[in-house]
Design an enzyme around this catalytic site. Sequence first.
Site, PDB file in Angstrom:
ATOM      1  N   GLU A 174       0.427  -0.892   0.103  1.00 13.61           N
ATOM      2  CA  GLU A 174       0.013  -0.306   0.045  1.00 13.61           C
ATOM      3  C   GLU A 174       0.633   1.516   0.017  1.00 13.61           C
ATOM      4  OE1 GLU A 174      -2.641   0.143   3.392  1.00 13.61           O
ATOM      5  OE2 GLU A 174      -3.275  -1.501   3.326  1.00 13.61           O
ATOM      6  N   GLU A 228     -13.362   4.847   1.921  1.00 15.40           N
ATOM      7  CA  GLU A 228     -13.499   3.659   2.741  1.00 15.40           C
ATOM      8  C   GLU A 228     -15.265   4.679   3.984  1.00 15.40           C
ATOM      9  OE1 GLU A 228     -11.012   0.145   3.965  1.00 15.40           O
ATOM     10  OE2 GLU A 228     -10.783   1.936   4.265  1.00 15.40           O
ATOM     11  N   LYS A 231     -15.001   4.541   7.384  1.00 15.43           N
ATOM     12  CA  LYS A 231     -14.090   4.304   8.455  1.00 15.43           C
ATOM     13  C   LYS A 231     -14.204   4.967   9.352  1.00 15.43           C
ATOM     14  CE  LYS A 231      -8.984   3.157   8.142  1.00 15.43           C
ATOM     15  NZ  LYS A 231      -8.294   3.021   6.729  1.00 15.43           N
ATOM     16  N   GLU A 237      -8.889   9.883   6.507  1.00 17.72           N
ATOM     17  CA  GLU A 237      -8.316   8.526   6.569  1.00 17.72           C
ATOM     18  C   GLU A 237      -9.614   7.535   5.500  1.00 17.72           C
ATOM     19  OE1 GLU A 237      -6.882   5.493   8.693  1.00 17.72           O
ATOM     20  OE2 GLU A 237      -5.796   6.634   8.249  1.00 17.72           O
TER      21      GLU A 237
END
Length: 366
Positions: A174, A228, A231, A237
């Site tokens: 990642e 996401e 999240k 994030e």
Amino acid sequence: MEGGDSRDHNRSSESTTATAPPTETSPTVGNEVLESNDPSLSSQLLPAMQNLQNALLVSLPVKVSTVNTMAVLAASEPPFAGAFHAELLPSLQGIFGFLQKTGSPFMINPYPYFAYRDDPRPETLAFCLFQPNAGRFDANTNINYMNMWDAQLDAVKSALKSAGFADLEFVVAETGWPYKGDPNENGASVDNAKAFNGNLVQHLRSMVGTPLMPGKSVDTYIFALYDEDLKPGPESERSFGLFHPDLSMTYDVGLKKSSSSGSSQPTPSSPSKKPATAWCLPKPGATDEELQANLDYACSQEEVDCTAIQPGGVCFEPNTVRSHAAYAMNQLYQISGRNSWDCDFRQSAILSSDNPSYDTCVYPGS
């Protein structure tokens, strides 16, 4: 620590590869298990990897691994001093032996974004975004690192060597940059995300490699295909996605391919930003100090040929910083993908439709 401590940034969303993926299937056991501060999990990690490998080998050619953050490194700056945490070495030694025996890669998640978040200086941002900067010198190797990516990967390489596994291959599971964040999250913006991911793709495609791994492009997966959105945590994030659910791009980094030819077809976010035929030139207000830094940076890149602006070269005259920087900056822009962010140079450059070539001095053009 270079690369930042991302213990609280566990990820699970899909990623997209920026280089050719490994030839075999590479399932991973757990995610950042060694950084979980749970000794019971750490002790169970290797047996779990061995059990999965044995179970899958019955029908699949697999290479089982596990994913780690840069937090497994106790030191990463300078890159030559890269070393793993002593308390993690017993677990890592067993895992390294398993990976070496099975031909599996060590998987790591370097995030230059976290390095800038923890050290929000302008020079750090340029270093993280592959933009012109003075570099960071490693006196142990006499290498002047020009970007955080190369420094982080070479720190991992040095740490593996120090642990006795110098030849163990590793994969970037990642990396990425958030396009949005909370007010106190330094650097989380569309422009920075576009610059990092776009320049990373070009860096990997160039096959230049890193100073300790020249001529080699480490398999790299960009986080993430989609946000996401549920999240928890800070806004960043939930803001790493390259695409929206309707498949439209959040921003373009040159990964989109046409269905007819399969060739890379970047779709500019704003057609007016780049003329059909363009040259990258210094802005009228750019200072000689800024342009000298741009000149030094561009000519330090392996793909850029600055022979023409050396004494006796066809573009040496006029012998000014602005003229020489213009030639070098434009050449770097032309070979880097000709995206608008390739002609930024910390906001000291601009795209022009006016051909700057003169006499026998020819500037490469789009």
